[in-house]
Design a protein around this motif. Structure first.
Motif, PDB file in Angstrom:
ATOM      1  N   ARG A 100     -25.918  -0.689   5.370  1.00  0.00           N
ATOM      2  CA  ARG A 100     -25.925  -1.543   4.184  1.00  0.00           C
ATOM      3  C   ARG A 100     -25.892  -0.723   2.899  1.00  0.00           C
ATOM      4  NH1 ARG A 100     -24.128  -6.499   5.251  1.00  0.00           N
ATOM      5  NH2 ARG A 100     -25.467  -7.719   6.601  1.00  0.00           N
ATOM      6  N   GLU A 101     -26.715   0.304   2.832  1.00  0.00           N
ATOM      7  CA  GLU A 101     -26.858   1.023   1.570  1.00  0.00           C
ATOM      8  C   GLU A 101     -25.665   1.927   1.286  1.00  0.00           C
ATOM      9  OE1 GLU A 101     -30.811   2.642  -0.513  1.00  0.00           O
ATOM     10  OE2 GLU A 101     -30.043   4.044   0.992  1.00  0.00           O
ATOM     11  N   THR A 102     -25.050   2.504   2.333  1.00  0.00           N
ATOM     12  CA  THR A 102     -23.934   3.436   2.125  1.00  0.00           C
ATOM     13  C   THR A 102     -22.570   2.769   2.207  1.00  0.00           C
ATOM     14  OG1 THR A 102     -23.687   4.031   4.470  1.00  0.00           O
ATOM     15  CG2 THR A 102     -25.301   5.290   3.175  1.00  0.00           C
ATOM     16  N   GLY A 103     -22.499   1.527   2.704  1.00  0.00           N
ATOM     17  CA  GLY A 103     -21.205   0.877   2.906  1.00  0.00           C
ATOM     18  C   GLY A 103     -20.531   1.297   4.187  1.00  0.00           C
ATOM     19  N   GLY A 104     -21.238   2.004   5.049  1.00  0.00           N
ATOM     20  CA  GLY A 104     -20.647   2.493   6.281  1.00  0.00           C
ATOM     21  C   GLY A 104     -20.640   1.449   7.378  1.00  0.00           C
ATOM     22  N   ILE A 105     -19.884   1.734   8.438  1.00  0.00           N
ATOM     23  CA  ILE A 105     -19.897   0.861   9.607  1.00  0.00           C
ATOM     24  C   ILE A 105     -21.167   1.144  10.419  1.00  0.00           C
ATOM     25  CG2 ILE A 105     -17.395   0.600   9.683  1.00  0.00           C
ATOM     26  CD1 ILE A 105     -17.294   2.738  11.853  1.00  0.00           C
ATOM     27  N   ILE A 106     -21.553   0.199  11.265  1.00  0.00           N
ATOM     28  CA  ILE A 106     -22.783   0.336  12.045  1.00  0.00           C
ATOM     29  C   ILE A 106     -22.771   1.611  12.899  1.00  0.00           C
ATOM     30  CG2 ILE A 106     -24.130  -0.658  13.928  1.00  0.00           C
ATOM     31  CD1 ILE A 106     -24.739  -2.016  11.346  1.00  0.00           C
ATOM     32  N   PRO A 107     -21.654   1.966  13.580  1.00  0.00           N
ATOM     33  CA  PRO A 107     -21.672   3.221  14.345  1.00  0.00           C
ATOM     34  C   PRO A 107     -21.955   4.451  13.486  1.00  0.00           C
ATOM     35  CG  PRO A 107     -19.867   1.839  15.087  1.00  0.00           C
ATOM     36  CD  PRO A 107     -20.433   1.181  13.863  1.00  0.00           C
ATOM     37  N   LYS A 108     -21.568   4.415  12.217  1.00  0.00           N
ATOM     38  CA  LYS A 108     -21.898   5.528  11.322  1.00  0.00           C
ATOM     39  C   LYS A 108     -23.398   5.574  11.076  1.00  0.00           C
ATOM     40  CE  LYS A 108     -22.311   7.275   6.873  1.00  0.00           C
ATOM     41  NZ  LYS A 108     -23.378   7.034   5.887  1.00  0.00           N
ATOM     42  N   VAL A 329     -15.128  -4.290  11.468  1.00  0.00           N
ATOM     43  CA  VAL A 329     -14.138  -3.516  10.717  1.00  0.00           C
ATOM     44  C   VAL A 329     -14.213  -2.044  11.112  1.00  0.00           C
ATOM     45  CG1 VAL A 329     -14.237  -5.120   8.775  1.00  0.00           C
ATOM     46  CG2 VAL A 329     -15.686  -3.077   8.752  1.00  0.00           C
ATOM     47  N   ALA A 330     -13.163  -1.306  10.753  1.00  0.00           N
ATOM     48  CA  ALA A 330     -13.115   0.136  10.998  1.00  0.00           C
ATOM     49  C   ALA A 330     -13.481   0.937   9.755  1.00  0.00           C
ATOM     50  CB  ALA A 330     -11.720   0.541  11.472  1.00  0.00           C
ATOM     51  N   LEU A 331     -13.186   0.393   8.586  1.00  0.00           N
ATOM     52  CA  LEU A 331     -13.530   1.027   7.325  1.00  0.00           C
ATOM     53  C   LEU A 331     -14.331   0.057   6.477  1.00  0.00           C
ATOM     54  CD1 LEU A 331     -10.642   2.394   8.188  1.00  0.00           C
ATOM     55  CD2 LEU A 331     -10.650   3.215   5.828  1.00  0.00           C
ATOM     56  N   GLY A 332     -15.365   0.561   5.816  1.00  0.00           N
ATOM     57  CA  GLY A 332     -16.149  -0.241   4.899  1.00  0.00           C
ATOM     58  C   GLY A 332     -15.740   0.006   3.461  1.00  0.00           C
ATOM     59  N   PRO A 333     -16.558  -0.422   2.509  1.00  0.00           N
ATOM     60  CA  PRO A 333     -16.263  -0.206   1.099  1.00  0.00           C
ATOM     61  C   PRO A 333     -16.597   1.214   0.669  1.00  0.00           C
ATOM     62  CG  PRO A 333     -18.360  -1.315   1.329  1.00  0.00           C
ATOM     63  CD  PRO A 333     -17.792  -1.215   2.714  1.00  0.00           C
ATOM     64  N   MET A 334     -16.018   1.637  -0.427  1.00  0.00           N
ATOM     65  CA  MET A 334     -16.419   2.882  -1.059  1.00  0.00           C
ATOM     66  C   MET A 334     -17.751   2.664  -1.768  1.00  0.00           C
ATOM     67  SD  MET A 334     -12.732   4.434  -2.230  1.00  0.00           S
ATOM     68  CE  MET A 334     -13.360   6.110  -2.363  1.00  0.00           C
ATOM     69  N   ILE A 335     -18.406   3.747  -2.146  1.00  0.00           N
ATOM     70  CA  ILE A 335     -19.803   3.661  -2.576  1.00  0.00           C
ATOM     71  C   ILE A 335     -19.978   2.870  -3.870  1.00  0.00           C
ATOM     72  CG2 ILE A 335     -19.727   5.872  -3.780  1.00  0.00           C
ATOM     73  CD1 ILE A 335     -22.722   4.406  -1.806  1.00  0.00           C
ATOM     74  N   ASP A 336     -19.040   3.017  -4.834  1.00  0.00           N
ATOM     75  CA  ASP A 336     -19.156   2.262  -6.079  1.00  0.00           C
ATOM     76  C   ASP A 336     -17.810   2.242  -6.803  1.00  0.00           C
ATOM     77  OD1 ASP A 336     -18.942   4.774  -7.325  1.00  0.00           O
ATOM     78  OD2 ASP A 336     -21.053   4.874  -7.875  1.00  0.00           O
ATOM     79  N   ALA A 337     -17.758   1.499  -7.903  1.00  0.00           N
ATOM     80  CA  ALA A 337     -16.496   1.306  -8.633  1.00  0.00           C
ATOM     81  C   ALA A 337     -16.000   2.608  -9.250  1.00  0.00           C
ATOM     82  CB  ALA A 337     -16.681   0.245  -9.712  1.00  0.00           C
ATOM     83  N   LYS A 338     -16.904   3.466  -9.670  1.00  0.00           N
ATOM     84  CA  LYS A 338     -16.499   4.733 -10.275  1.00  0.00           C
ATOM     85  C   LYS A 338     -15.790   5.615  -9.252  1.00  0.00           C
ATOM     86  CE  LYS A 338     -18.409   8.769 -12.689  1.00  0.00           C
ATOM     87  NZ  LYS A 338     -19.655   9.404 -13.208  1.00  0.00           N
TER      88      LYS A 338
END
Length: 491
Positions: A100-108, A329-338
């Motif tokens: 949740r906090e990093t935007g990663g997938i559960i296996p990560k 999903v295989a890819l999540g979001p990037m950490i932030d807009a910047k």
């Protein structure tokens, strides 16, 4: 149901505006919300340290360190083993928090917790190893070289793999008798800091030995310049690493820098293209390419580039992108807009410089599609700069010598790999690559925790952490001689 509703053991209310000082008693200068990259919603609220907050944390760690260093080695080892057991016991909950906090997938998230178990187990062995050597000397004189702790070690960790990249310094530093002041990234303070605090508190680490406080540059500079902190371990960007190296040098501190740079995956013409495409896709797109070892340059023999490109475009088109914690999903979001804006500008500028966009190049929210650029050459931005996003740069070569020259056209890097059916030829290429780690018939994202991890130039400052490197990093030599009585001197 939000992530906070699924947390049972780690109580986010504990760190609402506070530092970890052995408990949760110290209020920090300001507060801010930590946003979930996938939804934009607040996960929890945390304190953000000022320079004065950092100075106070260093004082507490400094005061606690002497007694901790004097703790019998078996007791320090027991704390590490208990920490490993707690990571195992709360495996799924901690993995979810990280996702949740990093935007990663559960296996990560699973990977970070699983490696944390190993890191604590490895750290538990350190106090039980030989701590020095008996040196040759004259008769009647005992000469001993001992490894002793630095005192207080400052650890500054990043957002991408925050639990691993904090713990890989925190665990060995603590095990070897140091106190630690940990400053996690303010975007991932739970994954990079407060999870560790909760684990070590429950594991029986004495109060004060570990201090955890999120902060920005002001707090980081206070940590790096304080004379009571003789060592800094930093993982992050080359720009910030240069600044920390400059400050640490001015204050005569030991510094361990793990940065980034160019990572090259070389694919020879005899490679199995299906296997090579799978390796390249994982190496470039795992955790949205936000990996210091990401395969950001894929150097491929010109005779097989079209076949590799077709396979990578097919993968890029079909890999699902979205909420990493959904399990879909295989890819999540990037950490932030910047971070997303920086990466998108790099892609668009490289296309303007003459590269061809084969797939991706678009995003929705913080979710950037896996991207393939072909025709990438030296002088183009995505060749020269570390992308830190989901990008395959396809670079062609005709000879092994050209592949080596292209790969070494950088200021250094962490990891390289070579794929070929001819292992001897691949190893001969690997021997010539300017990287701290080289993998034959694999991609570049590899770490076993038992290996020295580091690289030259932009990879860091040539130092390594992990495995056999840790005792050298987190202790210093102390020479002791003993005689039965004072000898006669000619003065």
């Amino acid at each position: 149901m939000g992530v906070a509703d699924q947390i049972n053991w780690v109580d986010a209310a504990c760190w609402n505006g506070t530092a970890f000082d052995g408990g949760w008693n110290t209020r920090l200068a300001t507060n801010q919300d930590v946003l979930e990259p996938a939804t934009g919603q607040a996960l929890w609220r945390v304190g953000v340290a000022s320079a004065a907050d950092m100075t106070a944390a260093i004082e507490r760690a400094h005061a606690a360190q002497v007694a901790w260093a004097a703790t019998p080695p078996r007791e320090r080892a027991a704390v590490m083993l208990k920490a490993a057991a707690l990571f195992e016991q709360h495996f799924d909950e901690l993995a979810l928090m990280i996702a949740r906090e990093t935007g990663g997938i559960i296996p990560k998230g699973h990977h970070e917790v699983r490696e944390s178990v190993v890191l604590c187990q490895l750290a538990a062995a350190m106090p039980m190893q030989s701590q020095g050597q008996v040196l040759p000397s004259t008769p009647g004189r005992l000469s001993i070289a001992r490894r002793v702790p630095h005192g207080v070690v400052g650890v500054i960790s990043p957002f991408n793999f925050p639990l691993i990249l904090s713990l890989r310094s925190v665990a060995p530093a603590l095990a070897l008798g140091n106190a630690v002041v940990l400053k996690p990234d303010v975007r991932t303070p739970a994954s990079g800091g407060f999870i560790l605090a909760r684990v070590f508190q429950e594991a029986g680490l004495p109060a004060g030995v570990l201090q955890v406080l999120p902060g920005n540059a002001e707090a980081g500079e206070a940590l790096v310049t304080d004379p009571r902190v003789p060592m800094i371990a930093f993982t992050g960007s080359p720009g910030v690493g240069r600044r920390i190296g400059e400050l640490a040098g001015r204050h005569l501190k030991k510094v361990s820098l793990e940065l980034g740079g160019a990572n090259n995956l070389i694919i020879l013409e005899d490679a199995d293209l299906d296997a090579a495409a799978s390796a390249a896709a994982f190496g470039a797109w795992f955790h949205q390419g936000q990996v210091c070892m990401a395969s950001n340059r894929v150097l491929v023999h010109a005779s097989v580039v079209e076949g590799l490109k077709a396979r990578l475009v097919g993968k890029a088109t079909h890999l699902p992108v979205g909420d990493g914690a959904s399990g879909q999903v295989a890819l999540g979001p990037m950490i932030d807009a910047k971070q997303l804006a920086r990466f998108d500008a790099l892609v668009q500028e490289t296309v303007q410089q003459g590269a061809t966009l084969e797939a991706g190049g678009t995003f929705e929210g913080l979710c950037y599609k896996p991207t393939v650029l072909s025709g990438v050459k030296p002088g183009m931005r995505s060749f020269d700069d570390e992308p830190f996003g989901p990008l395959v740069n396809l670079v062609t070569f005709d000879t092994d010598e050209e592949a080596v020259s292209l790969a070494n056209n950088s200021q250094g890097g962490l990891s390289s790999a070579v794929i070929s059916r001819d292992v001897g030829r691949a190893m001969a290429i690997g021997e010539q690559l300017n990287a701290g780690m080289v993998h034959i018939n694999d991609q570049t994202v590899n770490d076993d925790c038992t290996n020295p991890f580091g690289g030259p130039g932009l990879g860091g400052n040539g130092s390594s952490v992990g495995g056999p490197a840790d005792i050298d990093e987190y202790t210093r030599w102390k020479w002791i001689t003993v005689k039965a009585s004072v000898p006669q001197f000619p003065f």
